[in-house]
Design a protein around this motif. Structure first.
Motif, PDB file in Angstrom:
ATOM      1  N   TYR A  52       0.701   3.100   0.742  1.00 19.18           N
ATOM      2  CA  TYR A  52      -0.677   3.326   0.313  1.00 19.18           C
ATOM      3  C   TYR A  52      -0.909   2.585  -0.998  1.00 19.18           C
ATOM      4  O   TYR A  52      -0.016   2.517  -1.862  1.00 19.18           O
ATOM      5  CB  TYR A  52      -0.955   4.816   0.125  1.00 19.18           C
ATOM      6  CG  TYR A  52      -0.886   5.600   1.415  1.00 19.18           C
ATOM      7  CD1 TYR A  52      -2.032   5.831   2.160  1.00 19.18           C
ATOM      8  CD2 TYR A  52       0.324   6.109   1.879  1.00 19.18           C
ATOM      9  CE1 TYR A  52      -1.980   6.556   3.345  1.00 19.18           C
ATOM     10  CE2 TYR A  52       0.390   6.827   3.065  1.00 19.18           C
ATOM     11  CZ  TYR A  52      -0.761   7.044   3.796  1.00 19.18           C
ATOM     12  OH  TYR A  52      -0.702   7.760   4.960  1.00 19.18           O
ATOM     13  N   SER A  53      -2.090   2.039  -1.160  1.00 20.78           N
ATOM     14  CA  SER A  53      -2.440   1.275  -2.362  1.00 20.78           C
ATOM     15  C   SER A  53      -3.647   1.908  -3.046  1.00 20.78           C
ATOM     16  O   SER A  53      -4.600   2.342  -2.362  1.00 20.78           O
ATOM     17  CB  SER A  53      -2.749  -0.187  -2.015  1.00 20.78           C
ATOM     18  OG  SER A  53      -1.626  -0.808  -1.410  1.00 20.78           O
ATOM     19  N   SER A  54      -3.603   1.919  -4.360  1.00 21.55           N
ATOM     20  CA  SER A  54      -4.717   2.434  -5.158  1.00 21.55           C
ATOM     21  C   SER A  54      -4.981   1.469  -6.300  1.00 21.55           C
ATOM     22  O   SER A  54      -4.034   0.974  -6.936  1.00 21.55           O
ATOM     23  CB  SER A  54      -4.396   3.826  -5.700  1.00 21.55           C
ATOM     24  OG  SER A  54      -5.504   4.358  -6.398  1.00 21.55           O
ATOM     25  N   ASP A  55      -6.263   1.177  -6.552  1.00 23.34           N
ATOM     26  CA  ASP A  55      -6.659   0.197  -7.562  1.00 23.34           C
ATOM     27  C   ASP A  55      -7.299   0.888  -8.766  1.00 23.34           C
ATOM     28  O   ASP A  55      -8.079   1.838  -8.617  1.00 23.34           O
ATOM     29  CB  ASP A  55      -7.644  -0.814  -6.978  1.00 23.34           C
ATOM     30  CG  ASP A  55      -7.033  -1.613  -5.839  1.00 23.34           C
ATOM     31  OD1 ASP A  55      -5.808  -1.852  -5.887  1.00 23.34           O
ATOM     32  OD2 ASP A  55      -7.769  -1.984  -4.900  1.00 23.34           O
ATOM     33  N   SER A  56      -6.971   0.384  -9.929  1.00 21.60           N
ATOM     34  CA  SER A  56      -7.596   0.819 -11.182  1.00 21.60           C
ATOM     35  C   SER A  56      -7.755  -0.409 -12.064  1.00 21.60           C
ATOM     36  O   SER A  56      -7.046  -1.415 -11.876  1.00 21.60           O
ATOM     37  CB  SER A  56      -6.745   1.879 -11.893  1.00 21.60           C
ATOM     38  OG  SER A  56      -7.415   2.361 -13.046  1.00 21.60           O
ATOM     39  N   THR A 129      -2.944  -2.655  -9.281  1.00 22.93           N
ATOM     40  CA  THR A 129      -2.789  -2.091  -7.940  1.00 22.93           C
ATOM     41  C   THR A 129      -1.410  -1.463  -7.845  1.00 22.93           C
ATOM     42  O   THR A 129      -0.397  -2.153  -8.024  1.00 22.93           O
ATOM     43  CB  THR A 129      -2.955  -3.166  -6.856  1.00 22.93           C
ATOM     44  OG1 THR A 129      -4.246  -3.769  -6.983  1.00 22.93           O
ATOM     45  CG2 THR A 129      -2.815  -2.564  -5.471  1.00 22.93           C
ATOM     46  N   ALA A 130      -1.382  -0.181  -7.562  1.00 22.60           N
ATOM     47  CA  ALA A 130      -0.125   0.552  -7.434  1.00 22.60           C
ATOM     48  C   ALA A 130       0.094   0.908  -5.977  1.00 22.60           C
ATOM     49  O   ALA A 130      -0.846   1.302  -5.274  1.00 22.60           O
ATOM     50  CB  ALA A 130      -0.158   1.814  -8.285  1.00 22.60           C
ATOM     51  N   GLN A 131       1.335   0.772  -5.519  1.00 30.04           N
ATOM     52  CA  GLN A 131       1.688   1.061  -4.138  1.00 30.04           C
ATOM     53  C   GLN A 131       2.762   2.138  -4.103  1.00 30.04           C
ATOM     54  O   GLN A 131       3.693   2.139  -4.918  1.00 30.04           O
ATOM     55  CB  GLN A 131       2.190  -0.198  -3.413  1.00 30.04           C
ATOM     56  CG  GLN A 131       1.130  -1.276  -3.239  1.00 30.04           C
ATOM     57  CD  GLN A 131       1.670  -2.490  -2.506  1.00 30.04           C
ATOM     58  OE1 GLN A 131       2.877  -2.729  -2.497  1.00 30.04           O
ATOM     59  NE2 GLN A 131       0.778  -3.247  -1.894  1.00 30.04           N
ATOM     60  N   PRO A 135       0.091   8.749  -1.163  1.00 30.57           N
ATOM     61  CA  PRO A 135      -1.209   8.299  -1.689  1.00 30.57           C
ATOM     62  C   PRO A 135      -1.526   8.880  -3.056  1.00 30.57           C
ATOM     63  O   PRO A 135      -2.110   8.187  -3.902  1.00 30.57           O
ATOM     64  CB  PRO A 135      -2.202   8.743  -0.622  1.00 30.57           C
ATOM     65  CG  PRO A 135      -1.512   9.806   0.172  1.00 30.57           C
ATOM     66  CD  PRO A 135      -0.066   9.457   0.134  1.00 30.57           C
ATOM     67  N   ALA A 136      -1.180  10.130  -3.315  1.00 31.09           N
ATOM     68  CA  ALA A 136      -1.453  10.734  -4.627  1.00 31.09           C
ATOM     69  C   ALA A 136      -0.655  10.057  -5.720  1.00 31.09           C
ATOM     70  O   ALA A 136      -1.162   9.834  -6.837  1.00 31.09           O
ATOM     71  CB  ALA A 136      -1.151  12.240  -4.577  1.00 31.09           C
ATOM     72  N   GLY A 193     -13.018   3.836 -15.327  1.00 31.59           N
ATOM     73  CA  GLY A 193     -13.071   4.888 -14.316  1.00 31.59           C
ATOM     74  C   GLY A 193     -11.702   5.237 -13.760  1.00 31.59           C
ATOM     75  O   GLY A 193     -10.665   4.706 -14.178  1.00 31.59           O
ATOM     76  N   LYS A 194     -11.707   6.164 -12.796  1.00 30.18           N
ATOM     77  CA  LYS A 194     -10.495   6.639 -12.170  1.00 30.18           C
ATOM     78  C   LYS A 194     -10.219   5.911 -10.848  1.00 30.18           C
ATOM     79  O   LYS A 194     -11.142   5.444 -10.176  1.00 30.18           O
ATOM     80  CB  LYS A 194     -10.612   8.147 -11.889  1.00 30.18           C
ATOM     81  CG  LYS A 194     -10.739   9.016 -13.136  1.00 30.18           C
ATOM     82  CD  LYS A 194      -9.434   9.022 -13.912  1.00 30.18           C
ATOM     83  CE  LYS A 194      -9.511   9.990 -15.096  1.00 30.18           C
ATOM     84  NZ  LYS A 194      -8.252  10.044 -15.868  1.00 30.18           N
ATOM     85  N   ALA A 195      -8.933   5.814 -10.491  1.00 28.96           N
ATOM     86  CA  ALA A 195      -8.549   5.226  -9.214  1.00 28.96           C
ATOM     87  C   ALA A 195      -8.939   6.152  -8.069  1.00 28.96           C
ATOM     88  O   ALA A 195      -8.986   7.378  -8.219  1.00 28.96           O
ATOM     89  CB  ALA A 195      -7.045   4.950  -9.190  1.00 28.96           C
ATOM     90  N   VAL A 196      -9.195   5.571  -6.911  1.00 26.53           N
ATOM     91  CA  VAL A 196      -9.602   6.325  -5.721  1.00 26.53           C
ATOM     92  C   VAL A 196      -8.364   6.701  -4.916  1.00 26.53           C
ATOM     93  O   VAL A 196      -7.441   5.894  -4.756  1.00 26.53           O
ATOM     94  CB  VAL A 196     -10.581   5.501  -4.865  1.00 26.53           C
ATOM     95  CG1 VAL A 196     -10.989   6.276  -3.608  1.00 26.53           C
ATOM     96  CG2 VAL A 196     -11.816   5.122  -5.682  1.00 26.53           C
TER      97      VAL A 196
END
Length: 525
Positions: A52-56, A129-131, A135-136, A193-196
């Motif tokens: 899972y990837s999350s962008d900030s 981008t963190a993987q 997901p959390a 802002g915060k990552a989704v």
């Protein structure tokens, strides 16, 4: 005539038609490889862990000002600083801050491998981008990374009081009005802002992997088909004979289920058999008869040797049915069984075995006494092989054999069923006393090397090759035989008036005989 070396010539490049023909010929292999590669890609995708990837992101800012010049200078400073901060964001310093903030049980190097930092062109933004398999965790690491970068930038940009006093030229004293801590930073990083929280994995990409697997499988399938096409030396089309060897293909005979496992006569020249299921074979034989008559209009061949490269190519069947087709057109035909090793023509025509060629050549029988007329067509006679001699080649090449053939050719066309060219030399010997030879080729079995060697054997004895007949051409598939059915006159229109009494039609024996004799002469469309 071309030499055997013609078969070794490199074939021309493939055009679009050739590729389509290759695909039609080997489509099963292409589909199988494509499916195999696609299923392999699917299996590999299923076995891969879900990532899972999350962008900030954060932005580099400078103190604002009402002066336009100062604002432009601050914007340029931020864009210049962001390039340096990109390296800071990829450092272990930020990774250690994130590990300490989140209490992660990992190392800085391992965490750096799961984080990607990018700076869009001509902007002051930093994207992280963190993987992670969770997901959390990916969301928390992305936010913590931007915050850690901001703290690290602040630590770097903060000037200690002593250093600030030295740079300003004044002594650093508590009464100087400078706070005991560090001086305020001129440049800093602010989180945007915060990552989704990701809801679907970014890796593996199932659709992309399946598409790549299908493309790889298709490429492998096409490569397999092209390689098979180049390695397959079997002759399948009449155009290959003409292109590779320069020999005209004077006939193409379709495969007939009635000839499976045995040689027999299919067309006796009767009207019924012209319209039956074997109409394709009958029409192909008539085409062969026509082409043979136009090979040399001024001096048509009268003594013709029918042979092949190896056995089981259908030469005896072609000889018998060609003779019947020519006789049905009104020509006088004599079929001579020149295979003194394995004679078959007597069985093909269902005649009584007995004296034949060897008896005539040795003088123990007269030619007129051993000729057997065939009952269905009186103008067709068969001369069997007779007793099997110990020296077939010598008998076939003798002067007596030449004299006998010339005698038969005075009043009829002579067709000689000769042995194959490669196992023995009998057919090559016969070609010297004949007007020419027809080489029968079995589609999908005879190779280019075999045909090249056969033509070379005829060329060595100065034998004339009239042409080649491609036999057993499949009726289905890529190289299928094309047949357009029976072309007949249109039925007469029935008038709308009252029906008239019909006159019964009775065929007399004479009319039936004429119909049987002339049925082979009916023109084809």
């Amino acid at each position: 005539m071309t030499t055997p070396a013609a078969a070794a010539e490199a074939p021309p490049g493939l055009d679009l038609t050739d590729y389509l023909r290759v695909i039609r010929a080997y489509w099963k292999g292409i589909v199988a490889l494509t499916l195999l590669a696609t299923l392999s890609a699917l299996g590999w995708t299923v076995l891969q862990p879900k990532i899972y990837s999350s962008d900030s992101s954060g932005i580099v800012v400078t103190p604002g000002s009402d002066n336009v010049s100062l604002s432009l200078a601050g914007d340029s400073l931020a864009k210049a600083k962001v390039k340096n901060y990109e390296s800071v964001a990829k450092s272990r310093l930020v990774a250690d801050r994130v590990i300490a903030a989140l209490g992660l049980d990992t190392t800085a190097d391992a965490l750096l491998g799961s984080v990607t930092v990018k700076v869009p062109l001509d902007t002051a933004e930093i994207r992280v981008t963190a993987q992670s398999t969770d997901p959390a965790t990916a969301q928390r690491v992305a936010d913590a990374w931007v915050n850690g970068l901001a703290a690290q930038v602040e630590a770097i940009e903060t000037v200690p009081p002593a250093q600030a006093a030295v740079e300003s030229g004044a002594a650093a004293t508590p009464d100087a009005g400078t706070p005991a801590g560090a001086t305020a930073t001129a440049v800093r990083v602010l989180p945007l802002g915060k990552a989704v929280l990701p809801t679907s994995p970014s890796s593996p990409n199932t659709k992309l992997n399946l598409a790549l697997g299908a493309l790889v499988g298709l490429a492998l399938g096409m490569a397999y088909a092209v390689v098979r096409r180049h390695l397959d030396r079997r002759i399948r089309q009449a155009s290959e004979i003409e292109r590779l060897f320069g020999v005209p293909a004077i006939g193409t005979l379709p495969a007939d289920r009635r000839l499976e496992g045995r040689s027999s006569v299919l067309d006796t020249g009767t009207t019924e058999q012209i319209h039956d299921a074997g109409g394709a074979m009958a029409e192909a034989l008539r085409e062969l008869r026509t082409n043979l008559s136009f090979l040399d209009v001024d001096q048509p061949p009268r003594i013709i040797v029918v042979t092949s490269s190896v056995q089981a190519e259908g030469k005896s069947t072609v000889t018998a049915n060609l003779a019947v087709t020519m006789a049905a057109a009104g020509e006088n035909v004599v079929v001579v069984d020149g295979d003194l090793r394995r004679p078959t023509l007597v069985d093909v025509f269902n005649l009584v075995p007995g004296a034949g060629v060897t008896d005539v050549l040795t003088g123990t029988a007269e030619l007129d006494d051993v000729l057997q007329p065939w009952g269905a067509l009186p103008n067709l006679s068969v001369l069997g092989s007779g007793r099997i001699p110990p020296n077939p080649s010598e008998l076939l090449g003798s002067r007596a054999m030449k004299t006998m053939l010339n005698t038969l050719a005075e009043n009829a066309v002579v067709l000689i069923d000769a042995p194959p060219l490669l196992p023995v030399t009998d057919a090559a010997v016969l070609s010297r006393v004949a007007d020419g030879a027809i080489v029968v080729i079995r589609s999908g079995r005879t190779t280019q090397e075999q045909l090249a060697q056969s033509l070379g054997n005829l060329d060595k004895v100065k034998g004339r090759v009239l042409g080649a007949v491609l036999n057993y051409v499949p009726t289905r598939g890529t190289d299928a035989y094309s047949y357009y059915g029976t072309y007949t006159s249109a039925p007469a229109a029935v008038p709308a008036a009252a029906p008239q009494p019909a006159r019964p039609v009775v065929d007399s024996p004479e009319e039936s005989a004429v119909e049987a004799a002339l049925s082979g002469r009916r023109a084809k469309g």
